[in-house]
Motif scaffolding. Structure first.
Motif, short mmCIF file in Angstrom:
data_model
loop_
_atom_site.label_atom_id
_atom_site.label_comp_id
_atom_site.label_asym_id
_atom_site.label_seq_id
_atom_site.Cartn_x
_atom_site.Cartn_y
_atom_site.Cartn_z
N VAL A 48 0.74 -1.23 -0.33
CA VAL A 48 -0.12 0.10 -0.09
C VAL A 48 0.85 1.03 0.16
CG1 VAL A 48 0.35 -0.35 1.83
CG2 VAL A 48 -2.12 0.56 0.97
N CYS A 49 0.33 2.32 -0.73
CA CYS A 49 1.17 3.36 -0.83
C CYS A 49 1.13 4.49 0.32
CB CYS A 49 1.23 4.42 -1.77
SG CYS A 49 1.24 4.05 -3.27
N LEU A 50 1.46 5.51 1.21
CA LEU A 50 1.52 6.24 1.94
C LEU A 50 1.20 7.50 2.07
CD1 LEU A 50 3.18 4.49 5.28
CD2 LEU A 50 0.82 3.62 4.19
N LEU A 51 0.32 8.03 2.34
CA LEU A 51 0.44 9.79 1.84
C LEU A 51 0.25 10.20 2.96
CD1 LEU A 51 0.62 8.92 -0.76
CD2 LEU A 51 -1.10 10.98 -1.73
N SER A 52 0.45 11.52 3.54
CA SER A 52 0.26 12.78 4.21
C SER A 52 -1.74 12.89 4.12
CB SER A 52 0.99 14.17 4.13
OG SER A 52 0.02 14.67 4.92
N ALA A 53 -1.31 12.58 5.49
CA ALA A 53 -3.05 12.51 5.55
C ALA A 53 -4.02 14.19 4.63
CB ALA A 53 -3.72 12.75 6.87
N VAL A 54 -2.91 15.09 4.28
CA VAL A 54 -3.40 16.80 4.47
C VAL A 54 -3.25 16.41 2.72
CG1 VAL A 54 -3.22 17.37 6.84
CG2 VAL A 54 -0.86 17.63 4.58
N PHE A 61 6.60 9.46 10.51
CA PHE A 61 6.95 10.86 10.96
C PHE A 61 7.36 12.01 8.95
CE2 PHE A 61 7.90 8.76 13.87
CZ PHE A 61 6.57 8.60 15.18
N LEU A 62 7.57 10.90 8.56
CA LEU A 62 8.58 11.69 7.57
C LEU A 62 7.11 11.87 6.28
CD1 LEU A 62 11.61 9.84 6.92
CD2 LEU A 62 11.97 12.63 7.20
N ILE A 63 6.60 10.54 6.25
CA ILE A 63 5.24 11.20 4.81
C ILE A 63 4.35 12.05 5.67
CG2 ILE A 63 3.23 9.63 4.14
CD1 ILE A 63 6.36 9.48 2.87
N SER A 64 4.62 11.90 7.29
CA SER A 64 2.99 13.08 7.55
C SER A 64 3.64 14.21 7.56
CB SER A 64 2.66 12.62 8.83
OG SER A 64 3.66 12.60 10.20
N ALA A 65 4.58 14.78 7.15
CA ALA A 65 4.97 16.13 7.51
C ALA A 65 5.34 16.75 6.32
CB ALA A 65 6.17 15.99 8.12
N GLY A 66 5.64 15.65 5.01
CA GLY A 66 5.90 16.71 3.30
C GLY A 66 4.86 15.94 2.16
N ASP A 67 5.53 16.09 1.16
CA ASP A 67 4.51 15.53 0.26
C ASP A 67 5.63 14.14 -0.32
OD1 ASP A 67 7.03 16.58 -0.68
OD2 ASP A 67 5.86 17.99 -2.13
N LEU A 68 5.75 13.19 1.10
CA LEU A 68 6.88 12.63 -0.30
C LEU A 68 5.74 11.03 -0.04
CD1 LEU A 68 10.13 11.61 1.80
CD2 LEU A 68 10.22 12.73 -0.75
N ALA A 120 -0.90 10.77 11.44
CA ALA A 120 -1.83 11.81 10.06
C ALA A 120 -0.95 11.22 8.51
CB ALA A 120 -1.46 13.48 10.23
N ILE A 121 -1.79 9.70 8.15
CA ILE A 121 -1.54 10.03 7.59
C ILE A 121 -2.00 8.92 6.99
CG2 ILE A 121 1.67 9.43 7.54
CD1 ILE A 121 0.95 6.46 7.70
N LYS A 122 -2.68 8.95 5.55
CA LYS A 122 -3.48 8.18 4.70
C LYS A 122 -3.26 6.98 3.41
CE LYS A 122 -4.07 11.81 1.62
NZ LYS A 122 -5.91 12.27 1.33
N LEU A 123 -3.87 5.55 3.24
CA LEU A 123 -3.49 4.31 2.97
C LEU A 123 -3.78 5.00 1.32
CD1 LEU A 123 -4.00 1.99 5.43
CD2 LEU A 123 -2.13 3.16 5.42
N MET A 124 -3.05 4.56 0.49
CA MET A 124 -3.56 4.52 -0.99
C MET A 124 -3.21 3.26 -1.89
SD MET A 124 -4.49 8.23 -1.35
CE MET A 124 -5.04 7.80 -2.98
N GLU A 125 -4.62 2.69 -2.47
CA GLU A 125 -3.56 2.18 -3.73
C GLU A 125 -2.32 2.20 -4.37
OE1 GLU A 125 -4.60 -0.52 -2.73
OE2 GLU A 125 -5.87 -0.52 -1.17
N PRO A 126 -1.39 1.41 -4.87
CA PRO A 126 -1.19 1.66 -5.94
C PRO A 126 -1.02 1.50 -7.44
CG PRO A 126 0.11 -0.82 -4.88
CD PRO A 126 -1.40 -0.09 -4.15
N PRO A 127 -0.99 2.52 -8.22
CA PRO A 127 -1.27 2.12 -9.05
C PRO A 127 -1.33 0.94 -10.66
CG PRO A 127 0.37 3.54 -9.46
CD PRO A 127 0.55 3.36 -8.34
#
Length: 299
Positions: A171-177, A233-240, A257-264
């Motif tokens: 699964v891909c991790l992105l910042s919650a925002v 912590f790196l993901i929640s604080a940035g755009d990686l 504060a991260i959300k889970l995304m399905e990979p493409p």
């Protein structure tokens, strides 16, 4: 000793206790003629009549009386020390179980496993270890490690038993925002975003990296790290974005504060298993621990 038949000793003891050949036969589950034959062999081997027929039954001679006590002791030791199966009782054990886990394996397996031990084996403890494949194989063989739980494709020698627990995906991790609202990243987004890549000792992450190489997919790698624990912590604080095993992502989402995304892309799943050496397949403690892990995690 080489010529003496130890199977004759229980016959002598049974005759002494029953005071008759027929009673000894019933006690031993033998025929009366078979007991008589055994008694004659014993008399010949020891050079003594051993039992004399009287009005009160078969009376032992002094040689037979000297034989009874050590025979009873020998048979008792055989029953309790050799023939009896060793029962493992988790409620009273103080055993320290050593389990080989990766750092992501610890996040997946340890919380529920420790909870079960607190309930069923309060005196037991867990030692989690990580080691290279060759060292792990030797440690399992020598009993220094009880189980390896997770993704260990190198443990494929025929002396290792393995049991599948469940299949895993990524699964891909992105910042919650992050502005991304869809549940699945597009390939364009995946390629344009900056990626945090984990180069950990755990072998499961290699599967994803090898998949990208085979598909000739090149990301924009911004960060490489050997550690999983810094990722949320790196993901929640940035755009990686980071791609990790799903159970890891679900664990991170509980406290960051991260959300889970399905990979493409359709990434092959992999099996998580438990592995043990065949020497300990019948060991009570090892078998109990394996049964607990199956109960907790097998799909």
């Amino acid at each position: 000793m080489a010529a003496f038949d130890l199977n004759l000793l229980p016959v002598a003891l049974a005759i002494h206790e029953e005071r008759s050949v027929s009673g000894a036969a019933r006690k031993l589950g033998m025929s009366q003629p078979a007991v008589s034959v055994a008694l004659n062999k014993l008399r010949k081997a020891l050079g003594d009549p051993l039992f004399i027929r009287t009005a009160h039954g078969m009376e032992p001679t002094p040689r037979a009386l000297a034989l009874v006590s050590p025979t009873r002791d020998i048979l008792q030791r055989l029953e309790t020390g050799v023939l009896a199966s060793v029962q493992f009782d988790p409620a009273i054990t103080e055993r320290k179980f050593t389990v080989a886990l990766s750092d992501i394996g610890e996040m997946t397996f340890l919380p529920r496993l420790l909870d079960r031990l607190r309930r069923d084996a309060p005196g037991a403890s867990i030692c989690s270890v990580t080691m290279p494949p060759r060292e792990l194989a030797l440690a399992l063989e020598q009993g220094d490690v009880d189980l390896a739980v997770g993704y260990f494709p190198d443990l494929k020698n025929r002396n290792f038993f393995q049991q599948r627990l469940f299949s895993h995906s990524f699964v891909c991790l992105l910042s919650a925002v992050h502005h991304q609202r869809r549940r699945t990243l597009s390939m364009k987004q995946f390629l344009e975003m900056g990626h945090a890549v984990i180069r950990a000792e755990g072998r499961s992450q290699e599967l994803f990296e090898q998949f990208l190489i085979r598909r000739r997919i090149r990301r924009r790698v911004v960060l490489e790290t050997p550690h999983f624990m810094s990722i949320p912590f790196l993901i929640s604080a940035g755009d990686l974005v980071a791609t990790v095993p799903r159970a890891v992502g679900e664990s991170f989402a509980q406290f960051a504060a991260i959300k889970l995304m399905e990979p493409p892309m359709e990434i092959p799943r992999f099996d998580l298993k438990q592995y043990w050496h065949r020497k300990f397949a019948k060991d009570g403690a090892n078998a109990w621990l394996r049964s607990v892990i199956v109960e907790l995690f097998a799909d």
